[in-house]
Each structure stands twice: as structure tokens, then as C-alpha cells.
Motif scaffolding. Structure first.
Motif, mmCIF file in Angstrom:
data_model
loop_
_atom_site.group_PDB
_atom_site.id
_atom_site.type_symbol
_atom_site.label_atom_id
_atom_site.label_comp_id
_atom_site.label_asym_id
_atom_site.label_seq_id
_atom_site.Cartn_x
_atom_site.Cartn_y
_atom_site.Cartn_z
ATOM 1 N N ASP A 154 -46.149 52.153 -109.517
ATOM 2 C CA ASP A 154 -46.776 53.246 -110.155
ATOM 3 C C ASP A 154 -47.826 52.787 -110.787
ATOM 4 N N ARG A 155 -48.655 53.884 -111.182
ATOM 5 C CA ARG A 155 -49.922 53.762 -111.688
ATOM 6 C C ARG A 155 -50.104 52.934 -112.969
ATOM 7 N N ASP A 175 -52.527 57.109 -107.716
ATOM 8 C CA ASP A 175 -51.182 57.321 -108.542
ATOM 9 C C ASP A 175 -50.081 56.214 -108.249
ATOM 10 N N GLY A 176 -50.492 55.160 -107.677
ATOM 11 C CA GLY A 176 -49.739 53.827 -107.447
ATOM 12 C C GLY A 176 -50.442 53.131 -106.381
ATOM 13 N N LEU A 198 -51.511 40.927 -104.003
ATOM 14 C CA LEU A 198 -52.400 41.524 -103.381
ATOM 15 C C LEU A 198 -51.977 43.014 -103.659
ATOM 16 N N LEU A 199 -52.918 43.883 -104.231
ATOM 17 C CA LEU A 199 -52.528 45.482 -104.482
ATOM 18 C C LEU A 199 -53.229 46.152 -103.167
ATOM 19 N N TYR A 200 -52.512 46.875 -102.487
ATOM 20 C CA TYR A 200 -53.035 47.775 -101.444
ATOM 21 C C TYR A 200 -53.031 49.454 -102.062
ATOM 22 N N LYS A 204 -51.844 45.498 -114.091
ATOM 23 C CA LYS A 204 -52.434 44.287 -113.080
ATOM 24 C C LYS A 204 -54.048 44.274 -112.834
ATOM 25 N N GLU A 205 -54.695 45.393 -112.538
ATOM 26 C CA GLU A 205 -55.773 45.400 -112.662
ATOM 27 C C GLU A 205 -56.451 46.614 -113.202
#
Length: 365
Positions: free
Chosen positions: A118-119, A134-135, A92-94, A125-126
Motif C-alpha cells: 500500500d501507499r 496508491d501503492g 525494487l519498487l514498481y 521505503k521511498e
């Protein structure tokens, strides 16, 4: 005669029935509709609270146990039923996390993989995620499950078990008590007697649990909290993993479809989808993944979560009763907490060593 009568055939009721039948007991499971068609079906299937560091220890303890159990359960159900619950562990990316420091401290304390990336990592990933970030925070171990298929697999497995009797389309309208014992269930199909010596009653009625308990003068502080979601018909690969931003999220499925959720509405038992919610969810989803704006909304629905004080479920025997138990009030985390909360109750029912301390969930009403 059944040893256990379970009221409510959502994920909590069905997992309870499965564990009791596995242990050799006769079980009757009653649901006013088909099993698995209420809140369990309506959710998204993320196997974690949305922002787990914001929850209390009782919820976190159940969540951690459940998260480790889902891969095993999904494989078991696939083998036994041929239905794939589609457990996916893609992480999961927050995005846009205000309390990032708190999150990272929590992760170190509980030993959970969570890091600031980081970005370049984020967009590797997505690639279709919201531009200009920026991340992000990255939790690589998070999984998701396709809850309608999980529920279908559970129902199919239970129907094949000779120790389990499913009574669907049978609404339990009240409980009959005699002193400190439940002696019968009042249902839309007539009265069902509870076996005198061994019969135990378990209320897993979700948002409707409080109404049932009122029939015997017990006030269970569980209320319906409406949640709406939409489903995009997206091409495979547009979104690879769960992405969460500003309290809203997108969840990809194996066939490319993408769920977006969800609302929180205190409107009683009204679960009609609304245009305002649809528009709000669309705007949130297309901020998280702008390319979704070019995808058709295939479905829009609503469900009723069983809200409870602080979101902590009630799990255990009801004080003053010999044979009445409850497992309800999971709020937004019914699917997340189901394996642990059902195991915790079954441990108590069968007088086994509980997986965690049951005290925080004791329904001292």
C-alpha cells in the motif's frame, strides 16, 4: 599458445576469461578499446530484467541463475582486487504496473518474492517517490551492481592472472577459415594464428559480433540498439533503492548519485548523446523522484546494446565449425545474464554438465 582466444572484452568476454583461467586454461582476450568500455559500462546495473514476467523462459532461466551468483562474485572481486563492485540488495519498487495480475501469477509460479504493497509501505521505503500513488509492487530480493566498478574489478583480476593475456586496443577485423576451422584472427595489429590442435575461438563482440561473423559468411542476427542514460549528483539518501515507472527507472549508488534510464533507439552504430534524449530522461526521472529536479546532471552518455530476435542470446558452438563459439545478442540484459550465459558456454567448452538446458540458445544459423 592460448587454448582459448576471446574476441570482445565486455562483461561477457571478461567473465568467460575468468572462468576458463580458473579452470587452468591459457586465455587471450582481445578488445578494440580498453576492456569493459562499451555496453557493459553504459548500462545501469540492475540484476534483473526490468519486468521479468514479460520475458520468455530462456531469459528467465539465465536471469535466475545469475541473480544468485552476483553477491558471491562481488565479494570475491573485492577480496582479490580491493575494488568494491558495490552490489546492493535493496529491492525494487514498481509504480504504475498495468499487468499486475500477470506479474503476481508469474512470481508464484517461479517462487519469486513479489507483492502488492500500500501507499504507506511505498512512502516509508521511498519518501521522495512520485506523489499520489496508491501503492506499488515490491520485489525485496532485487539487487543492483555498480557496473563500471564491476568491470574495473574484473579487468584488474584478469591482469593479475598469469594464464590470461589481455590485448587491448587490438581490433579483430576478420576471421580466417580453412574448411570447418578458424585458423587465424585478422587484427589491427596483424594476423594472430589459432593453435592448430587445441585453439578455440569465442566471439563475445556485443553489437559488433554480426560484423565479425560476416567475414566468414555467417549471418548472426545481432544489431546495435542505442540506449542513453543520465547521472544525477544527488545527496546520499535521496533515493534508497531502484524505482521503476512506465518503463523508465532510477538507480541509486552508494555515494548518493542516481542513474536514470534509458532510451531504446534503432539508429545503427551512432552512439552520440542527444539533447532530446537528455530532456526525455530528465522528465522521466523527475516524475519518478521529483526532488531530482533540484539536482545537477553530472553526466550523460550512450551505449549500443546487442539486439537479437526476442532478446534471447546466442550461446554455443557454430554449426559447421570445429572451434568457433559465440556468446552474443543479450539485448538489454547483458549484465543481468552474464554469469549464467558465460557459465553455460564454459560448461560446453569444458564438456561439463551444463547448468541449464543449452538448446534454446543454440545458434542454428
Amino acid at each position: 599458445m592460448s587454448d582459448f582466444l576471446i574476441v570482445g572484452g565486455g562483461v561477457i568476454g571478461m567473465m568467460t576469461a575468468l572462468q576458463l583461467a580458473d579452470a587452468g586454461h591459457e586465455v587471450t582476450l582481445l578488445d578494440r578499446n580498453d576492456c569493459g568500455r562499451e555496453a557493459s559500462w553504459a548500462g545501469g546495473g540492475i540484476v534483473s530484467p526490468l519486468y521479468p514476467w514479460r520475458y520468455s523462459a530462456p531469459i528467465s532461466n539465465l536471469s535466475r541463475w545469475s541473480e544468485g551468483y552476483y553477491p558471491e562474485l562481488a565479494l570475491r572481486l573485492l577480496e582479490e582486487t580491493g575494488i568494491d563492485p558495490e552490489y546492493r540488495q535493496k529491492g525494487l519498487l514498481y509504480l504504475h504496473v498495468d499487468d499486475e495480475t500477470k506479474a503476481l501469477v508469474w512470481a508464484r509460479e517461479v517462487g519469486k518474492p513479489l507483492e502488492r504493497v500500500d501507499r504507506d509501505f511505498l512512502y516509508a521505503k521511498e519518501p521522495n517517490a512520485a506523489p499520489g500513488c496508491d501503492g506499488a509492487l515490491w520485489m525485496p530480493t532485487l539487487g543492483s551492481i555498480r557496473n563500471p566498478r564491476l568491470l574495473k574489478a574484473l579487468r584488474t583480476r584478469l591482469m593479475a592472472m598469469p594464464r590470461v593475456s589481455l590485448k587491448e586496443g587490438v581490433e579483430v577485423t576478420g576471421l580466417r577459415r580453412q574448411e570447418g576451422r578458424i585458423v587465424a584472427l585478422e587484427t589491427s595489429s596483424g594476423v594472430i594464428a589459432v593453435p592448430e590442435a587445441s585453439g578455440q575461438v569465442i566471439v563475445c563482440g556485443g553489437a559488433w559480433a554480426a560484423q565479425l561473423m560476416e567475414s566468414i559468411g555467417v549471418r548472426l542476427p545481432v544489431r546495435p540498439v542505442k540506449g542513453q542514460m543520465i547521472l544525477f549528483k544527488a545527496p546520499p539518501g535521496l533515493v534508497q533503492r531502484v524505482v521503476l515507472m512506465d518503463g523508465r527507472y532510477v538507480i541509486p549508488r552508494g555515494d548518493g548519485r542516481v542513474l536514470a534510464g534509458s532510451t531504446l533507439e534503432e539508429v545503427g552504430f551512432d552512439k552520440a548523446p542527444t539533447v532530446d534524449a537528455r530532456d526525455s530522461l530528465w522528465h522521466s526521472a523527475t516524475r519518478i523522484i521529483p526532488a531530482l529536479a533540484d539536482c545537477e546532471i553530472e553526466h550523460h552518455w550512450a551505449g549500443l546494446r546487442p539486439g537479437s530476435p526476442d532478446g534471447i542470446p546466442f550461446i554455443g558452438a557454430l554449426p559447421g565449425f570445429d572451434n568457433l563459439h559465440v556468446n552474443a545478442g543479450h539485448y538489454r540484459n547483458g549484465l543481468v545474464l552474464a554469469p549464467a550465459s558465460t557459465r553455460l558456454l564454459v560448461d560446453q567448452l569444458l564438456e561439463r554438465e551444463p547448468i541449464i538446458d543449452p538448446a534454446p540458445y543454440w545458434p542454428a544459423l
